[in-house]
Design a protein around this motif. Structure first.
Motif, PDB file in Angstrom:
ATOM      1  N   GLY A 375       0.812  -1.199   0.000  1.00 29.36           N
ATOM      2  CA  GLY A 375       0.000   0.000   0.000  1.00 29.36           C
ATOM      3  C   GLY A 375       0.848   1.251   0.000  1.00 29.36           C
ATOM      4  O   GLY A 375       2.077   1.207  -0.146  1.00 29.36           O
ATOM      5  N   THR A 376       0.190   2.396   0.148  1.00 23.75           N
ATOM      6  CA  THR A 376       0.866   3.689   0.196  1.00 23.75           C
ATOM      7  C   THR A 376       0.410   4.442   1.432  1.00 23.75           C
ATOM      8  O   THR A 376      -0.700   4.225   1.947  1.00 23.75           O
ATOM      9  CB  THR A 376       0.551   4.524  -1.062  1.00 23.75           C
ATOM     10  OG1 THR A 376      -0.873   4.703  -1.168  1.00 23.75           O
ATOM     11  CG2 THR A 376       1.067   3.845  -2.317  1.00 23.75           C
ATOM     12  N   LEU A 380      -0.549   2.169   4.608  1.00 24.65           N
ATOM     13  CA  LEU A 380       0.368   1.037   4.590  1.00 24.65           C
ATOM     14  C   LEU A 380      -0.118  -0.035   5.553  1.00 24.65           C
ATOM     15  O   LEU A 380      -0.666   0.257   6.624  1.00 24.65           O
ATOM     16  CB  LEU A 380       1.772   1.481   4.985  1.00 24.65           C
ATOM     17  CG  LEU A 380       2.512   2.405   4.010  1.00 24.65           C
ATOM     18  CD1 LEU A 380       3.717   3.028   4.696  1.00 24.65           C
ATOM     19  CD2 LEU A 380       2.945   1.629   2.777  1.00 24.65           C
ATOM     20  N   ALA A 381       0.128  -1.310   5.202  1.00 22.39           N
ATOM     21  CA  ALA A 381      -0.298  -2.405   6.071  1.00 22.39           C
ATOM     22  C   ALA A 381       0.582  -3.618   5.820  1.00 22.39           C
ATOM     23  O   ALA A 381       1.111  -3.813   4.724  1.00 22.39           O
ATOM     24  CB  ALA A 381      -1.764  -2.749   5.827  1.00 22.39           C
ATOM     25  N   TRP A 418      10.704  -4.765   8.833  1.00 25.97           N
ATOM     26  CA  TRP A 418      10.137  -3.472   8.466  1.00 25.97           C
ATOM     27  C   TRP A 418       9.235  -3.002   9.600  1.00 25.97           C
ATOM     28  O   TRP A 418       8.725  -3.829  10.375  1.00 25.97           O
ATOM     29  CB  TRP A 418       9.307  -3.599   7.183  1.00 25.97           C
ATOM     30  CG  TRP A 418      10.108  -3.664   5.924  1.00 25.97           C
ATOM     31  CD1 TRP A 418      10.327  -2.649   5.035  1.00 25.97           C
ATOM     32  CD2 TRP A 418      10.774  -4.812   5.378  1.00 25.97           C
ATOM     33  NE1 TRP A 418      11.098  -3.082   3.986  1.00 25.97           N
ATOM     34  CE2 TRP A 418      11.391  -4.406   4.165  1.00 25.97           C
ATOM     35  CE3 TRP A 418      10.914  -6.130   5.803  1.00 25.97           C
ATOM     36  CZ2 TRP A 418      12.118  -5.276   3.379  1.00 25.97           C
ATOM     37  CZ3 TRP A 418      11.653  -7.000   5.025  1.00 25.97           C
ATOM     38  CH2 TRP A 418      12.251  -6.581   3.828  1.00 25.97           C
ATOM     39  N   PHE A 419       9.033  -1.695   9.702  1.00 23.53           N
ATOM     40  CA  PHE A 419       8.123  -1.165  10.726  1.00 23.53           C
ATOM     41  C   PHE A 419       7.185  -0.148  10.095  1.00 23.53           C
ATOM     42  O   PHE A 419       7.501   0.477   9.077  1.00 23.53           O
ATOM     43  CB  PHE A 419       8.890  -0.533  11.889  1.00 23.53           C
ATOM     44  CG  PHE A 419       9.554   0.781  11.567  1.00 23.53           C
ATOM     45  CD1 PHE A 419       8.879   1.996  11.696  1.00 23.53           C
ATOM     46  CD2 PHE A 419      10.872   0.805  11.121  1.00 23.53           C
ATOM     47  CE1 PHE A 419       9.494   3.202  11.400  1.00 23.53           C
ATOM     48  CE2 PHE A 419      11.500   2.002  10.817  1.00 23.53           C
ATOM     49  CZ  PHE A 419      10.806   3.205  10.946  1.00 23.53           C
ATOM     50  N   ILE A 420       6.017   0.002  10.714  1.00 24.14           N
ATOM     51  CA  ILE A 420       5.066   1.064  10.366  1.00 24.14           C
ATOM     52  C   ILE A 420       4.712   1.779  11.663  1.00 24.14           C
ATOM     53  O   ILE A 420       4.246   1.144  12.618  1.00 24.14           O
ATOM     54  CB  ILE A 420       3.774   0.514   9.729  1.00 24.14           C
ATOM     55  CG1 ILE A 420       4.070  -0.267   8.449  1.00 24.14           C
ATOM     56  CG2 ILE A 420       2.802   1.656   9.440  1.00 24.14           C
ATOM     57  CD1 ILE A 420       2.840  -0.966   7.886  1.00 24.14           C
ATOM     58  N   ASN A 428      -5.367  18.759  15.850  1.00 23.88           N
ATOM     59  CA  ASN A 428      -4.462  19.614  15.077  1.00 23.88           C
ATOM     60  C   ASN A 428      -3.544  18.808  14.159  1.00 23.88           C
ATOM     61  O   ASN A 428      -2.507  19.309  13.739  1.00 23.88           O
ATOM     62  CB  ASN A 428      -3.609  20.479  16.025  1.00 23.88           C
ATOM     63  CG  ASN A 428      -2.652  19.630  16.852  1.00 23.88           C
ATOM     64  OD1 ASN A 428      -2.817  18.421  16.944  1.00 23.88           O
ATOM     65  ND2 ASN A 428      -1.668  20.278  17.475  1.00 23.88           N
ATOM     66  N   ALA A 429      -3.901  17.559  13.866  1.00 26.64           N
ATOM     67  CA  ALA A 429      -3.025  16.727  13.033  1.00 26.64           C
ATOM     68  C   ALA A 429      -3.865  15.815  12.154  1.00 26.64           C
ATOM     69  O   ALA A 429      -4.972  15.419  12.516  1.00 26.64           O
ATOM     70  CB  ALA A 429      -2.084  15.903  13.907  1.00 26.64           C
ATOM     71  N   ARG A 430      -3.306  15.479  11.022  1.00 24.13           N
ATOM     72  CA  ARG A 430      -3.944  14.536  10.114  1.00 24.13           C
ATOM     73  C   ARG A 430      -3.469  13.122  10.412  1.00 24.13           C
ATOM     74  O   ARG A 430      -2.477  12.915  11.121  1.00 24.13           O
ATOM     75  CB  ARG A 430      -3.596  14.901   8.675  1.00 24.13           C
ATOM     76  CG  ARG A 430      -2.108  14.821   8.380  1.00 24.13           C
ATOM     77  CD  ARG A 430      -1.787  15.107   6.931  1.00 24.13           C
ATOM     78  NE  ARG A 430      -0.348  14.986   6.678  1.00 24.13           N
ATOM     79  CZ  ARG A 430       0.175  14.946   5.457  1.00 24.13           C
ATOM     80  NH1 ARG A 430      -0.602  15.014   4.393  1.00 24.13           N
ATOM     81  NH2 ARG A 430       1.489  14.851   5.308  1.00 24.13           N
ATOM     82  N   HIS A 431      -4.146  12.114   9.877  1.00 28.01           N
ATOM     83  CA  HIS A 431      -3.693  10.732   9.946  1.00 28.01           C
ATOM     84  C   HIS A 431      -2.457  10.591   9.058  1.00 28.01           C
ATOM     85  O   HIS A 431      -2.491  10.942   7.883  1.00 28.01           O
ATOM     86  CB  HIS A 431      -4.811   9.793   9.471  1.00 28.01           C
ATOM     87  CG  HIS A 431      -4.391   8.350   9.404  1.00 28.01           C
ATOM     88  ND1 HIS A 431      -4.890   7.488   8.451  1.00 28.01           N
ATOM     89  CD2 HIS A 431      -3.516   7.631  10.154  1.00 28.01           C
ATOM     90  CE1 HIS A 431      -4.355   6.290   8.632  1.00 28.01           C
ATOM     91  NE2 HIS A 431      -3.508   6.353   9.666  1.00 28.01           N
ATOM     92  N   ASN A 432      -1.339  10.082   9.611  1.00 27.84           N
ATOM     93  CA  ASN A 432      -0.111   9.938   8.819  1.00 27.84           C
ATOM     94  C   ASN A 432       0.690   8.752   9.324  1.00 27.84           C
ATOM     95  O   ASN A 432       0.481   8.267  10.438  1.00 27.84           O
ATOM     96  CB  ASN A 432       0.713  11.225   8.849  1.00 27.84           C
ATOM     97  CG  ASN A 432       1.286  11.518  10.221  1.00 27.84           C
ATOM     98  OD1 ASN A 432       2.456  11.250  10.488  1.00 27.84           O
ATOM     99  ND2 ASN A 432       0.458  12.074  11.127  1.00 27.84           N
ATOM    100  N   GLN A 433       1.629   8.277   8.478  1.00 25.55           N
ATOM    101  CA  GLN A 433       2.453   7.117   8.803  1.00 25.55           C
ATOM    102  C   GLN A 433       3.905   7.370   8.442  1.00 25.55           C
ATOM    103  O   GLN A 433       4.212   8.211   7.587  1.00 25.55           O
ATOM    104  CB  GLN A 433       1.961   5.872   8.039  1.00 25.55           C
ATOM    105  CG  GLN A 433       0.594   5.364   8.429  1.00 25.55           C
ATOM    106  CD  GLN A 433       0.176   4.183   7.578  1.00 25.55           C
ATOM    107  OE1 GLN A 433       0.442   4.125   6.375  1.00 25.55           O
ATOM    108  NE2 GLN A 433      -0.485   3.213   8.202  1.00 25.55           N
ATOM    109  N   ALA A 434       4.768   6.636   9.103  1.00 25.98           N
ATOM    110  CA  ALA A 434       6.182   6.589   8.729  1.00 25.98           C
ATOM    111  C   ALA A 434       6.591   5.133   8.705  1.00 25.98           C
ATOM    112  O   ALA A 434       6.107   4.319   9.515  1.00 25.98           O
ATOM    113  CB  ALA A 434       7.034   7.368   9.725  1.00 25.98           C
TER     114      ALA A 434
END
Length: 607
Positions: A375-376, A380-381, A418-420, A428-434
Motif C-alpha cells: 500500500g501507500t 500502509l499495512a 520493516w516497521f510502520i 491539530n493533526a492529520r492521519h499519517n504514517q512513517a
C-alpha cells in the motif's frame, strides 16, 4: 620443526634452559612466517604512555585507534612472564632464536569513552601504571595492529580508583600551531605500522596564542590556536608520519616562514590525531567606507526606475514589490506540521527501540514484520500477523510529544524487519504514517588459539603424531586449528606456538551459552583403517543444548582428550569484547595419555 635425537637429550636441553635461560636460546622454535599473530604481554609501569592515534577507528565509530610505546625486555622472563620487567613487553618469553624482534609500539582499537569496566585510553593507561598489572595483545607482527587485547591471565577490567573515563569534554579537540625555525627537536620513536614512523616533536611554548594569522608565534615555537581556558601546552607532541616524509617534514620546518598544525584531544594534549602543513589566514586590510551616492535622491530611498538591485523570487509571482509564495492561489495545510518526524531506530540482538515525535496526546501504533508492507501512506499495512510494539509518550510542548516503542517479546537475531508507525488524526493533526526497515544484530564468536603447551604427547617411545580440532554444543563453531588428519604434527612435550582463529560461518548468530571442546587427537595408525575418513573422536561428543560431554579415550585407532570452554556471552557487553583464556585438558581417563594446556582468546562482536 627442530627435533632432538632422543627423548633423554630433549629433557636435558629443557632442564638446562630452565636453570640457565641464556643457554636455552636454542633452535627450539622455528622462524615464524611474516604477518603472524603474536601474543605480546606487557607489564605496567609508571611511565606507560598511551596516545590516541586515529579517531574514529576504521573498524567502528565508537572506537579509536590507540598506540602504546614500550621497550623490549632485557631478560628472558619465562613462558609464564613472571620475570617480565616493569614497562617492558615481549612476544618471545623463552628468548628463542629466529623470533622477530618486538617493534616497540603496538596499535589497537579501544572504546572512545569506556566505563568503569570497559577501558578507554585514559583508564587503561592509569591501570597500566601498576607494575603488578599485565596486559596481553594479540598483534599482527607485520602491521603492529592488535586484533584483540585484554588482561593477561583473564579477569574483568576495573578502572583504578581516582581515574576518570573519557567524557564528551575529554573528546574536545584543540589545535596546536607551530612556526618553523631552528630549535625544534625531532625524535624517532620507532616503527608505527606499515611504512609509518612514530615521532616526537619537542618545542618551546610561545608567549601567547598563535591566533588565526600565526602572529603569536615566534620562530621555532608552538602554541594553542586560541587560549580558552585549557591546560598549558605540554612542550611536546607525539605523532606518526609516513617514512619517506620524515626528512622532508623536518626540512620544511627549518624555514621560519612555514607553519604546521597538530590536532589533539584535550584529554591527550601531547598526542596528535592528525597533522598537516598550515597556511595562516592573510591579515585583513583596513578598508575605507565610500561616501553615499545621493545623485538619485536621499540615502535609503527607492532607486528610480529599474535601477538598483533586482531579486528573483523562487516559485512566486516575481517582480514588483509583493511576493506571493507558490504563485497566486497557493495554500498550505498546517496539519502537516505535526506529522511523524525525527524517527530514530536502535536495533539490538533480540529487540528494537523506535523513537519519534508526533502530535500531542494521541495513541500511535507501531508494528513490525519480517516482510515489507504493502500500500501507500497513510494506508500502509502488513500481511499476516505483525508484532505490535508497546508505545509510551512524553510531552515536548503543548502541541508535540516524543513517543518510544519497544518490542514486548524477543525478535529473531540477525533478521531484517520493516516497521510502520501510525499516528491517528487529532484536533491539530492529520492521519499519517512513517515506515522503514532495520536489522537485528548478529552475535558472532571468534576463538583464537595462540599457544599449545603439550604436557603428554601420548607416545612413550617417540614424538606424538597429533592434530587439534574444535567442536561445540550447540554446533555453531568448530574446525581444525593445528595440523590436520592428513598433515599431522610431530610434537613432543613442550610449548608450541599456533596463531589460529576459529570463526563462525557467515549468516549465523551465536546463542548466549556455548560449550566448546578443544580436542587433541594422537594417531595410532587409524589413517590406514577403513574408517579413516572420519575423525576418531566422532560419536564421543554428546550435546544437550549448550551442555555436552566428550570424554578422554583411547582406542585401537587413536587416543584423544579435550579442553573445555564454557562461555556465557551475556558476560561480554557492548559491540565488541575480548577475553583471554587458559584451559587445561581433562584428567586422563579411559586409557588416554594425551594432555595439554591451551592459551588463547575469545572475541564477541555484535553487528
Amino acid at each position: 620443526m627442530y627435533r632432538t635425537p632422543s627423548r633423554t637429550l630433549q629433557h636435558a636441553v629443557l632442564l638446562v634452559a630452565t636453570l640457565f635461560p641464556a643457554v636455552g636460546r636454542a633452535q627450539d622454535a622455528p622462524p615464524p612466517p611474516p604477518g603472524m599473530i603474536r601474543q605480546l604481554v606487557c607489564r605496567g609501569d609508571a611511565g606507560v604512555h598511551i596516545a590516541v592515534d586515529q579517531d574514529p577507528s576504521p573498524r567502528g565509530p565508537k572506537l579509536v585507534v590507540a598506540a602504546m610505546t614500550y621497550r623490549r625486555t632485557g631478560v628472558v622472563p619465562g613462558v609464564d612472564y613472571a620475570a617480565l620487567e616493569p614497562g617492558a613487553c615481549t612476544w618471545n618469553p623463552g628468548g628463542f632464536d629466529g623470533i622477530k624482534a618486538e617493534p616497540g609500539i603496538v596499535r589497537f582499537d579501544i572504546s572512545r569513552t569506556g566505563s568503569q569496566y570497559d577501558p578507554d585510553p585514559s583508564s587503561l593507561a592509569a591501570w597500566l601504571k601498576d607494575p603488578a598489572h599485565r596486559w596481553v595483545f594479540y598483534v599482527d607482527d607485520a602491521t603492529n595492529l592488535a586484533a584483540s587485547h585484554g588482561i593477561f591471565g583473564g579477569g574483568p577490567f576495573q578502572a583504578p580508583a581516582g581515574s576518570t573515563t573519557t567524557t564528551t569534554a575529554n573528546l574536545t579537540r584543540d589545535r596546536l600551531r607551530c612556526r618553523g625555525g631552528s630549535g625544534f627537536d625531532f625524535d624517532r620513536r620507532g616503527p608505527a605500522g606499515t611504512n609509518l614512523v612514530a615521532m616526537r616533536l619537542s618545542y618551546r611554548v610561545a608567549r601567547r596564542a598563535a591566533g588565526p594569522y600565526g602572529a603569536g608565534l615566534q620562530t621555532a615555537t608552538c602554541a594553542w590556536a586560541e587560549h580558552t581556558g585549557q591546560a598549558a601546552e605540554p612542550g611536546r607532541v607525539d605523532f606518526t608520519v609516513a617514512r619517506p616524509a620524515v626528512d622532508s617534514m623536518q626540512a620544511y620546518l627549518k624555514d621560519e616562514t612555514h607553519f604546521w598544525t597538530f590536532v589533539v584531544l584535550v584529554a591527550n594534549p601531547d598526542s596528535a590525531i592528525r597533522h598537516q602543513a598550515w597556511t595562516p589566514e592573510p591579515r585583513p586590510v583596513a578598508a575605507t567606507t565610500p561616501a553615499p551616492d545621493t545623485s538619485s535622491g536621499p540615502v535609503g530611498s527607492k532607486p528610480a526606475g529599474s535601477s538598483g538591485t533586482s531579486f528573483s523570487y523562487p516559485g512566486g509571482s516575481g517582480g514588483g514589490d509583493t511576493y506571493t509564495p507558490g504563485g497566486s492561489g497557493s495554500s498550505f495545510d498546517p496539519s502537516q506540521v505535526y506529522d511523524i518526524r525525527n524517527v530514530q531506530v536502535t536495533a539490538g540482538l533480540e529487540g528494537v527501540a523506535i523513537r519519534f515525535e508526533a502530535a500531542a496526546n494521541i495513541s500511535p501504533t507501531v508494528t513490525v514484520a519480517a516482510s515489507a508492507p504493502s500500500g501507500t501512506s497513510p494506508n500502509l499495512a502488513f500481511g499476516g500477523t505483525p508484532v505490535r510494539l508497546a508505545v509510551s509518550g512524553t510531552p515536548i510542548d503543548a502541541s508535540r510529544w516524543r513517543y518510544s516503542a519497544a518490542a514486548p517479546a524477543p525478535l529473531a537475531r540477525g533478521t531484517q524487519y520493516w516497521f510502520i508507525a501510525d499516528a491517528p488524526a487529532s484536533g491539530n493533526a492529520r492521519h499519517n504514517q512513517a515506515t522503514g526497515r532495520f536489522r537485528t544484530l548478529q552475535q558472532r564468536l571468534t576463538i583464537g588459539v595462540s599457544q599449545i603447551d603439550l604436557l603428554s604427547d601420548g607416545d612413550s617411545d617417540s614424538e606424538g603424531e597429533l592434530y587439534f580440532t574444535a567442536e561445540s554444543c550447540p554446533d555453531v563453531i568448530g574446525g581444525r586449528f593445528a595440523g590436520t588428519a592428513a598433515n599431522q604434527l610431530s610434537w613432543s612435550e613442550g610449548r608450541h606456538q599456533v596463531g589460529t582463529e576459529l570463526v563462525m560461518a557467515p549468516g549465523y548468530s551465536a546463542p548466549d551459552r556455548i560449550r566448546v571442546f578443544l580436542i587433541g587427537i594422537e594417531d595410532d595408525g587409524w589413517m590406514y583403517s577403513p574408517a579413516a575418513s572420519t575423525t576418531p573422536a566422532d560419536g564421543s561428543k554428546h550435546c544437550d543444548g549448550s551442555v555436552g560431554t566428550l570424554e578422554p579415550k583411547s582406542t585401537a585407532r587413536a587416543e584423544w582428550n579435550a579442553a573445555i570452554l564454557d562461555l556465557d556471552l551475556t558476560q561480554y557487553p557492548g559491540a565488541k569484547a575480548t577475553q583471554t583464556f587458559v584451559r587445561r585438558s581433562q584428567p586422563l581417563a579411559n586409557g588416554s595419555k594425551v594432555a595439554f594446556e591451551i592459551r588463547g582468546y575469545i572475541i564477541v562482536t555484535r553487528e
